[in-house]
Motif scaffolding. Structure first.
Motif, PDB file in Angstrom:
ATOM      1  N   ASP A 160       0.831  -1.198   0.000  1.00  0.00           N
ATOM      2  CA  ASP A 160       0.000   0.000   0.000  1.00  0.00           C
ATOM      3  C   ASP A 160       0.869   1.252   0.000  1.00  0.00           C
ATOM      4  OD1 ASP A 160      -2.602   1.483   0.434  1.00  0.00           O
ATOM      5  OD2 ASP A 160      -1.560   2.021   2.279  1.00  0.00           O
TER       6      ASP A 160
ATOM      7  N   VAL B 163       2.270   1.679  -3.462  1.00  0.00           N
ATOM      8  CA  VAL B 163       1.239   2.092  -4.417  1.00  0.00           C
ATOM      9  C   VAL B 163       0.974   3.587  -4.299  1.00  0.00           C
ATOM     10  CG1 VAL B 163      -1.236   1.922  -4.918  1.00  0.00           C
ATOM     11  CG2 VAL B 163       0.112  -0.154  -4.640  1.00  0.00           C
TER      12      VAL B 163
ATOM     13  N   GLY C 116       2.025   6.077  -7.215  1.00  0.00           N
ATOM     14  CA  GLY C 116       0.843   6.649  -7.843  1.00  0.00           C
ATOM     15  C   GLY C 116       0.877   8.164  -7.856  1.00  0.00           C
TER      16      GLY C 116
ATOM     17  N   SER D  50      -1.527   6.455 -13.021  1.00  0.00           N
ATOM     18  CA  SER D  50      -1.723   7.076 -11.716  1.00  0.00           C
ATOM     19  C   SER D  50      -3.140   6.846 -11.215  1.00  0.00           C
ATOM     20  CB  SER D  50      -1.429   8.579 -11.802  1.00  0.00           C
ATOM     21  OG  SER D  50      -1.630   9.218 -10.557  1.00  0.00           O
TER      22      SER D  50
ATOM     23  N   LEU E 129      -3.596   3.218 -10.069  1.00  0.00           N
ATOM     24  CA  LEU E 129      -2.973   3.013  -8.760  1.00  0.00           C
ATOM     25  C   LEU E 129      -3.807   3.663  -7.662  1.00  0.00           C
ATOM     26  CD1 LEU E 129       0.829   3.491  -9.541  1.00  0.00           C
ATOM     27  CD2 LEU E 129      -0.372   1.368  -8.990  1.00  0.00           C
TER      28      LEU E 129
ATOM     29  N   VAL F  21      -6.404   1.226  -6.695  1.00  0.00           N
ATOM     30  CA  VAL F  21      -5.821   0.197  -5.829  1.00  0.00           C
ATOM     31  C   VAL F  21      -5.617   0.739  -4.424  1.00  0.00           C
ATOM     32  CG1 VAL F  21      -3.819  -1.290  -5.460  1.00  0.00           C
ATOM     33  CG2 VAL F  21      -4.715  -0.955  -7.776  1.00  0.00           C
TER      34      VAL F  21
END
Length: 499
Positions: free
Chosen positions: A20, A23, A27, A174, A177, A180
Motif C-alpha cells: 500500500d 502504491v 501513484g 496514476s 494506482l 488500488v
C-alpha cells in the motif's frame, strides 16, 4: 527509533501494508511527473510566449469548483464515487488524444490539450490528497517527501528518453494506482468518525480564518515559485544539467533532507523547524535574483526550488491534518480541492505576471534588482502577517514554547500524567506516549483505557465523567496521536512497549 517501532507506527507490519505504501508513493509520483512535464510545455504553442498558464488556471478553477460542490453534496459517498469516475474519464480522454495532438500540432488543439490536462491533473491531485487523509499522519511524513525524490528521478529518466509515452500512460497509470490505493486503505478516517462522534470533532474545529490564511499563503508561495520562470538565463549553462538540472536537484535534496530530519527527530518532529527553513531559502533565492542573477541564475532556481518544495511538503501535511480534524465540517476532497486550487491558481497567475515582467525587463521599464526586492518583501509580509509561526503552529496542532524548547506547557500537569503509569509495561508505555504527545492528565487516563480496548461506555463509567466529556477527550487523544481508530492507537502504544 527501531525498525519494528517505525514499521508499526507507519502501519507497515505486513506485506499488504508495504505494498500500500509503494502504491501511494508511485501513484502520486506518476501524477506529479505528468504535471511537471505538462508545465515544461512539450508541445509549445508558437503563438504564445508561455502556454503553461493554460494548464494551471483551468486546473485550479476546476479544483475550486469541485471543492465547493463537495461541500454541498448531500451524499458524500455517492459524490466521491461520481467524482472519481469523472476524473477517470478525463484521464483516459487525455491519454487517448495525446497522439493526435502531437501529430497535428494545431494551435487550437494544443490549447484544448493543455486545458484538459490541467483539469484532469488538478482533480487527480484532489483524489490523492483524500487517499493520504485516510492514512496516518506519520505515513504522510514519510511518503510525501519520498514522492518528491521518486518524481525527480522519473522526470530525469523521461527527459532522457522522450516524453510522448508519458502523456499516454502516466495519467491512466496514476488513476489505476489510485483505485488500488482506495481499495487497500482500510476504513481510515471513516473509522475515526464512527468511533469519535461529530460533536467532539466540531469542538476542536479550527477557525475558518486560520484555514483561509493557509490557502492564501499557499497561493502566494506558488505565485513566487513560478514568477521567475520566464526570466532570460542568457547563454549560461546549468552546472547541474548533467543530473537533470537545478529544479530536479532541488526536489531530491529537499525530499532526502526532509526524510532524514523526520528519522532523526522521531516522535519529537516539529514542523515549525521546516517552516523556519523554507522561508530563508526562498528569500535567499530571490536575493540572488536581485543581485547576482546574470551570473548565478541556476543558484536562484535551486534555492527557490528547495524552499518551495519544503513549504509544499509541510502544507500537504497540514492539509492531511485538516482533512482529518475537519472531516465533519469539510470532506477531504474539499480540503485538498481548495489546497490544489490555491496552488494551481497561484502558479498560473505567477506565470502570467512573470511573462509581463520579463517583457518590462526587456524594454527597460523594469529593473531586475527592484523586482527581486519586491518579491522578498511579498514573502516577508506573507510570513509575518498572513501565516506567522503562531498560525502555522495552530494548523499543525502543536504549541510554541520559549526558545523552541519541547516541554509540556504545565509541569504540574505533566506530573499528574505520570501518575497514570504503574509498573505494568502497558501503563509505562501509556505514560511515555502521554508525555511525548503532550496529553493532559485526563487524556492520559483515557489513553490508558483505550489502549486496553475499552469502549466509550467503559470510559464514562471508570472515570465518572459525562458522555460528552468522554467523547471530547477521545477525539483529542486520537487527534494528538495522529491515529484514526482504536486498533491504530493500540498498535502505537504497543510500539512503545517493545521500543
Amino acid at each position: 527509533m527501531d525498525d519494528v517501532s517505525l514499521g508499526r507506527r507507519l502501519g507497515l507490519d505486513n506485506r499488504a501494508s508495504v505494498l500500500d505504501f509503494c502504491v501511494v508513493l508511485f501513484g502520486l509520483a506518476l501524477c506529479r511527473v505528468w504535471i511537471i512535464l505538462c508545465l515544461s510545455a512539450p508541445f509549445a504553442l508558437a503563438e504564445l510566449e508561455s502556454s503553461d498558464w493554460l494548464f494551471l488556471l483551468p486546473g485550479g478553477m476546476t479544483a475550486l469548483v469541485a471543492a465547493l460542490v463537495a461541500t454541498r453534496a448531500a451524499d458524500r459517498v455517492a459524490f466521491d464515487g461520481g467524482f472519481k469516475t469523472a476524473v477517470g474519464v478525463l484521464a483516459a480522454l487525455f491519454s487517448a488524444v495525446t497522439p493526435v495532438v502531437a501529430s497535428l500540432q494545431h494551435p487550437w488543439l494544443l490549447g484544448l490539450f493543455m486545458v484538459l490536462g490541467g483539469m484532469a491533473s488538478g482533480c487527480l491531485q484532489m483524489l490523492w490528497g483524500a487517499a493520504f487523509a485516510r492514512r496516518s499522519q506519520l505515513f504522510c511524513l514519510y511518503c510525501y517527501p519520498a514522492t518528491a525524490v521518486v518524481t525527480a528521478v522519473m522526470v530525469a529518466v523521461v527527459l532522457a528518453g522522450g516524453e510522448l509515452l508519458v502523456f499516454c500512460v502516466f495519467p491512466l497509470a496514476s488513476f489505476l494506482l489510485l483505485l488500488v490505493a482506495s481499495e487497500g486503505s482500510g476504513s481510515g478516517s471513516e473509522a475515526t468518525k464512527a468511533e469519535v462522534p461529530a460533536e467532539a470533532a466540531d469542538e476542536s474545529a479550527l477557525p475558518l480564518s486560520t484555514i483561509v490564511r493557509l490557502l492564501i499563503s499557499i497561493g502566494v508561495f506558488s505565485f513566487l515559485c513560478r514568477f521567475f520562470d520566464g526570466l532570460p538565463a542568457g547563454d549560461m549553462v546549468d552546472p547541474l544539467a548533467v543530473i537533470g538540472g537545478s529544479s530536479l536537484f532541488a526536489l531530491v535534496v529537499t525530499g532526502v533532507g526532509f526524510l532524514g530530519f523526520v528519522v532523526v527527530a522521531g516522535r519529537t518532529f516539529n514542523p515549525l523547524i521546516g517552516y523556519r527553513v523554507a522561508l530563508p531559502l526562498m528569500a535567499a533565492g530571490m536575493t540572488v535574483i536581485a543581485l547576482f542573477f546574470a551570473h548565478h541564475w541556476y543558484l536562484s532556481i535551486l534555492l527557490i526550488g528547495m524552499g518551495y518544495e519544503l513549504f509544499d511538503t509541510l502544507t500537504w501535511i497540514l492539509l492531511v491534518v485538516l482533512a482529518q480534524n475537519q472531516r465533519v465540517r469539510w470532506a477531504p476532497l474539499t480540503v485538498f480541492g481548495l489546497g490544489t486550487a490555491a496552488t494551481m491558481l497561484g502558479m498560473g497567475v505567477g506565470r502570467l505576471a512573470g511573462v509581463a515582467v520579463s517583457a518590462g525587463l526587456a524594454s527597460g521599464a523594469w529593473e531586475l534588482p527592484s523586482v527581486g526586492v519586491a518579491c522578498v518583501m511579498t514573502l516577508v509580509i506573507t510570513a509575518f502577517l498572513v501565516i506567522p509561526e503562531g498560525t502555522f503552529a495552530q494548523l499543525a496542532g502543536i504549541r510554541i514554547f520559549d526558545r523552541g524548547e519541547q516541554r509540556p506547557a504545565d509541569e504540574d500537569a505533566a506530573a499528574e500524567v505520570a501518575t497514570v503509569a504503574g509498573r505494568h509495561p502497558l501503563e509505562a508505555a501509556c505514560m511515555a506516549v502521554a508525555e511525548e504527545y503532550r496529553l493532559t492528565p485526563r487524556e492520559g487516563e483515557v489513553l490508558f483505557l483505550l489502549a486496553r480496548g475499552r469502549t466509550l461506555a467503559i470510559v464514562v463509567r471508570d472515570l465518572g465523567i459525562a458522555k460528552g466529556t468522554a467523547q471530547t477527550h477521545m477525539e483529542n487523544v486520537y487527534h494528538k496521536l495522529g491515529v484514526h481508530k482504536q486498533q491504530e492507537l493500540i498498535d502505537l502504544v504497543e510500539s512503545y512497549v517493545e521500543g
